[in-house]
Design a protein around this motif. Structure first.
Motif, PDB file in Angstrom:
ATOM      1  N   GLY A  39       2.614  -7.843  16.747  1.00 15.12           N
ATOM      2  CA  GLY A  39       2.725  -8.244  15.348  1.00 15.12           C
ATOM      3  C   GLY A  39       1.747  -7.818  14.526  1.00 15.12           C
ATOM      4  N   THR A  40       0.580  -8.054  15.298  1.00 11.44           N
ATOM      5  CA  THR A  40      -0.781  -7.793  14.565  1.00 11.44           C
ATOM      6  C   THR A  40      -0.888  -6.094  14.438  1.00 11.44           C
ATOM      7  OG1 THR A  40      -1.914  -9.364  15.810  1.00 11.44           O
ATOM      8  CG2 THR A  40      -3.202  -7.830  14.867  1.00 11.44           C
ATOM      9  N   TRP A  41      -0.512  -5.220  15.333  1.00  8.09           N
ATOM     10  CA  TRP A  41      -0.392  -3.979  15.113  1.00  8.09           C
ATOM     11  C   TRP A  41       0.362  -3.703  14.097  1.00  8.09           C
ATOM     12  CZ3 TRP A  41      -4.152  -0.473  16.142  1.00  8.09           C
ATOM     13  CH2 TRP A  41      -5.267  -0.678  17.324  1.00  8.09           C
ATOM     14  N   THR A  42       1.528  -4.283  13.895  1.00  5.95           N
ATOM     15  CA  THR A  42       2.549  -4.100  12.663  1.00  5.95           C
ATOM     16  C   THR A  42       1.674  -4.260  11.525  1.00  5.95           C
ATOM     17  OG1 THR A  42       4.273  -4.459  14.293  1.00  5.95           O
ATOM     18  CG2 THR A  42       4.736  -4.322  11.761  1.00  5.95           C
ATOM     19  N   ALA A  43       0.775  -5.434  11.442  1.00  5.88           N
ATOM     20  CA  ALA A  43       0.306  -5.809  10.302  1.00  5.88           C
ATOM     21  C   ALA A  43      -0.754  -4.780   9.754  1.00  5.88           C
ATOM     22  CB  ALA A  43      -0.519  -7.154  10.578  1.00  5.88           C
ATOM     23  N   PHE A  44      -1.392  -4.125  10.863  1.00  3.87           N
ATOM     24  CA  PHE A  44      -2.531  -3.077  10.789  1.00  3.87           C
ATOM     25  C   PHE A  44      -1.699  -1.789   9.961  1.00  3.87           C
ATOM     26  CE2 PHE A  44      -5.510  -5.029  14.333  1.00  3.87           C
ATOM     27  CZ  PHE A  44      -5.774  -5.764  13.292  1.00  3.87           C
ATOM     28  N   GLY A  45      -0.533  -1.848  10.533  1.00  8.69           N
ATOM     29  CA  GLY A  45       0.258  -0.483  10.078  1.00  8.69           C
ATOM     30  C   GLY A  45       0.655  -0.771   8.536  1.00  8.69           C
ATOM     31  N   VAL A  46       1.157  -1.850   8.398  1.00  9.39           N
ATOM     32  CA  VAL A  46       1.263  -2.257   6.882  1.00  9.39           C
ATOM     33  C   VAL A  46       0.130  -1.960   6.023  1.00  9.39           C
ATOM     34  CG1 VAL A  46       2.120  -3.991   5.395  1.00  9.39           C
ATOM     35  CG2 VAL A  46       3.229  -3.972   7.445  1.00  9.39           C
ATOM     36  N   PHE A  51      -3.109   2.535   1.987  1.00 12.21           N
ATOM     37  CA  PHE A  51      -3.906   3.571   1.494  1.00 12.21           C
ATOM     38  C   PHE A  51      -3.006   4.850   0.961  1.00 12.21           C
ATOM     39  CE2 PHE A  51      -7.064   1.559   4.340  1.00 12.21           C
ATOM     40  CZ  PHE A  51      -7.963   1.479   3.502  1.00 12.21           C
ATOM     41  N   VAL A  52      -2.091   4.974   1.534  1.00  8.47           N
ATOM     42  CA  VAL A  52      -0.879   5.960   1.092  1.00  8.47           C
ATOM     43  C   VAL A  52      -0.527   5.917  -0.331  1.00  8.47           C
ATOM     44  CG1 VAL A  52       1.470   7.194   0.999  1.00  8.47           C
ATOM     45  CG2 VAL A  52       0.037   6.471   3.286  1.00  8.47           C
ATOM     46  N   HIS A  53      -0.585   4.784  -0.891  1.00  9.18           N
ATOM     47  CA  HIS A  53      -0.216   4.393  -2.190  1.00  9.18           C
ATOM     48  C   HIS A  53      -1.414   4.424  -3.120  1.00  9.18           C
ATOM     49  CE1 HIS A  53       3.743   3.131  -1.059  1.00  9.18           C
ATOM     50  NE2 HIS A  53       3.143   2.253  -0.113  1.00  9.18           N
ATOM     51  N   VAL A  54      -2.437   4.133  -2.589  1.00  8.11           N
ATOM     52  CA  VAL A  54      -3.836   4.017  -3.263  1.00  8.11           C
ATOM     53  C   VAL A  54      -4.225   5.471  -3.504  1.00  8.11           C
ATOM     54  CG1 VAL A  54      -6.106   3.594  -3.257  1.00  8.11           C
ATOM     55  CG2 VAL A  54      -4.659   1.806  -2.450  1.00  8.11           C
ATOM     56  N   ALA A  55      -4.027   6.242  -2.573  1.00  4.33           N
ATOM     57  CA  ALA A  55      -4.510   7.708  -2.467  1.00  4.33           C
ATOM     58  C   ALA A  55      -3.508   8.680  -3.457  1.00  4.33           C
ATOM     59  CB  ALA A  55      -4.042   8.392  -1.308  1.00  4.33           C
ATOM     60  N   TYR A  56      -2.337   8.332  -3.854  1.00  2.54           N
ATOM     61  CA  TYR A  56      -1.733   9.116  -4.734  1.00  2.54           C
ATOM     62  C   TYR A  56      -1.812   8.539  -5.941  1.00  2.54           C
ATOM     63  CZ  TYR A  56       2.428   5.931  -3.848  1.00  2.54           C
ATOM     64  OH  TYR A  56       3.288   4.903  -3.693  1.00  2.54           O
ATOM     65  N   VAL A 117       3.099   2.312  13.868  1.00  2.00           N
ATOM     66  CA  VAL A 117       3.964   3.229  13.009  1.00  2.00           C
ATOM     67  C   VAL A 117       5.100   2.699  12.318  1.00  2.00           C
ATOM     68  CG1 VAL A 117       5.432   5.182  13.301  1.00  2.00           C
ATOM     69  CG2 VAL A 117       3.364   5.176  14.690  1.00  2.00           C
ATOM     70  N   THR A 118       5.546   1.644  12.995  1.00  2.00           N
ATOM     71  CA  THR A 118       6.754   0.929  12.262  1.00  2.00           C
ATOM     72  C   THR A 118       6.244   0.263  11.021  1.00  2.00           C
ATOM     73  OG1 THR A 118       7.952   0.439  14.401  1.00  2.00           O
ATOM     74  CG2 THR A 118       8.358  -1.282  12.683  1.00  2.00           C
ATOM     75  N   GLY A 119       5.125  -0.353  10.957  1.00  2.00           N
ATOM     76  CA  GLY A 119       4.504  -1.281   9.876  1.00  2.00           C
ATOM     77  C   GLY A 119       4.100  -0.105   8.803  1.00  2.00           C
ATOM     78  N   PHE A 120       3.451   0.944   9.470  1.00  2.00           N
ATOM     79  CA  PHE A 120       2.967   2.175   8.203  1.00  2.00           C
ATOM     80  C   PHE A 120       4.226   2.713   7.701  1.00  2.00           C
ATOM     81  CE2 PHE A 120       1.746   6.404   7.351  1.00  2.00           C
ATOM     82  CZ  PHE A 120       0.518   6.171   6.629  1.00  2.00           C
ATOM     83  N   VAL A 121       5.003   3.126   8.483  1.00  2.00           N
ATOM     84  CA  VAL A 121       6.343   3.627   7.848  1.00  2.00           C
ATOM     85  C   VAL A 121       7.055   2.718   6.768  1.00  2.00           C
ATOM     86  CG1 VAL A 121       8.506   4.905   8.157  1.00  2.00           C
ATOM     87  CG2 VAL A 121       6.537   5.349   9.620  1.00  2.00           C
ATOM     88  N   THR A 122       7.311   1.517   7.283  1.00  2.00           N
ATOM     89  CA  THR A 122       7.677   0.637   6.117  1.00  2.00           C
ATOM     90  C   THR A 122       7.431   0.556   5.128  1.00  2.00           C
ATOM     91  OG1 THR A 122       8.682  -0.541   8.339  1.00  2.00           O
ATOM     92  CG2 THR A 122       8.855  -1.788   6.342  1.00  2.00           C
ATOM     93  N   ASN A 123       5.890   0.161   5.140  1.00  2.00           N
ATOM     94  CA  ASN A 123       5.018   0.038   3.743  1.00  2.00           C
ATOM     95  C   ASN A 123       5.050   1.407   3.163  1.00  2.00           C
ATOM     96  OD1 ASN A 123       2.304   0.194   2.323  1.00  2.00           O
ATOM     97  ND2 ASN A 123       3.065  -1.844   2.104  1.00  2.00           N
ATOM     98  N   GLY A 124       4.652   2.633   3.750  1.00  2.00           N
ATOM     99  CA  GLY A 124       4.536   3.567   3.229  1.00  2.00           C
ATOM    100  C   GLY A 124       5.634   4.439   2.480  1.00  2.00           C
ATOM    101  N   LEU A 125       6.920   3.995   2.865  1.00  2.00           N
ATOM    102  CA  LEU A 125       8.117   4.561   2.457  1.00  2.00           C
ATOM    103  C   LEU A 125       8.799   3.748   1.372  1.00  2.00           C
ATOM    104  CD1 LEU A 125      10.110   6.165   5.427  1.00  2.00           C
ATOM    105  CD2 LEU A 125       8.664   7.581   3.602  1.00  2.00           C
TER     106      LEU A 125
END
Length: 209
Positions: A39-46, A51-56, A117-125
């Motif tokens: 759960g914590t690593w998913t939170a880190f991914g989110v 940063f993806v949204h901030v960058a663009y 990766v699950t958290g990152f992709v969920t938020n990034g997409l």
């Protein structure tokens, strides 16, 4: 000098991140199914996905996406397909063996990388996040605010998001909470799957305004 602007950004972000959505659903599911570490690593991914949204947003690409129905729809359908995929997988969950369920409470099978990766992709997409950050960096944040200050806002947003979902993970990964959900077993997975599928369907019909 920029404290008023920062406080406005922080307040808007707090209201947005506290609203249940794909990020919340995926962190809860990972925490309950695989424990606090996942759960914590998913939170880190989110949080990192922010940063993806901030960058663009800083680069101005978000403006292009917001003005291009084709690009927006491509992002929207990609995100919807991902949510539908993980939601359908959860809907197909089968009753677990009681012994296996108890063992899962002790040692989850989810890798830290997979959870991240699950958290990152969920938020990034999430195209709704695209529109949120676009409006944040064009309407709330003054265009004349130095780029370094805007980047600082981005770092705060990513950090605050990660902290919020770490707290969510801590709550839902407690042994008593997980044990309670374990008694419901596959029904919890199916409910979360239904939530993710409904979010995916809702996202698929989101229109660019």
């Amino acid at each position: 000098m920029y404290w008023t602007e920062f406080l406005t950004v922080a307040l808007i972000h707090l209201l947005a991140v506290a609203s249940p959505g794909p990020d919340f659903a995926i962190v809860v599911r990972e925490s309950v199914a695989h424990g606090r570490r996942a759960g914590t690593w998913t939170a880190f991914g989110v949080g990192t996905g922010i940063f993806v949204h901030v960058a663009y947003s800083l680069l101005g690409i978000g403006l292009i996406v917001s003005q291009s129905i084709m690009l927006f729809n491509a992002l929207k359908w990609l995100a919807a397909a991902y949510l539908l995929y993980i939601g359908i997988k959860a809907l197909r969950a089968k009753p677990a063996d009681p012994v296996a369920a108890e063992a899962a409470l002790v040692a989850g099978e989810r890798s830290s990388r997979g959870a991240f990766v699950t958290g990152f992709v969920t938020n990034g997409l999430n195209p709704k996040a695209t529109l949120f950050f676009l409006s944040l960096f064009t309407v709330v944040i003054n265009p004349h605010t130095p780029l370094a200050v805007q980047a600082g806002y981005g770092v705060y947003l990513a950090f605050a998001t990660a902290v919020w979902f770490c707290l969510v993970a801590m709550l839902f990964s407690q042994r008593r909470v997980r044990a309670g959900f374990a008694r419901m077993g596959h029904w919890f997975d199916r409910v979360m799957g239904a939530v993710l599928v409904s979010l995916g369907v809702k996202l698929a019909f989101t229109e660019l305004k």
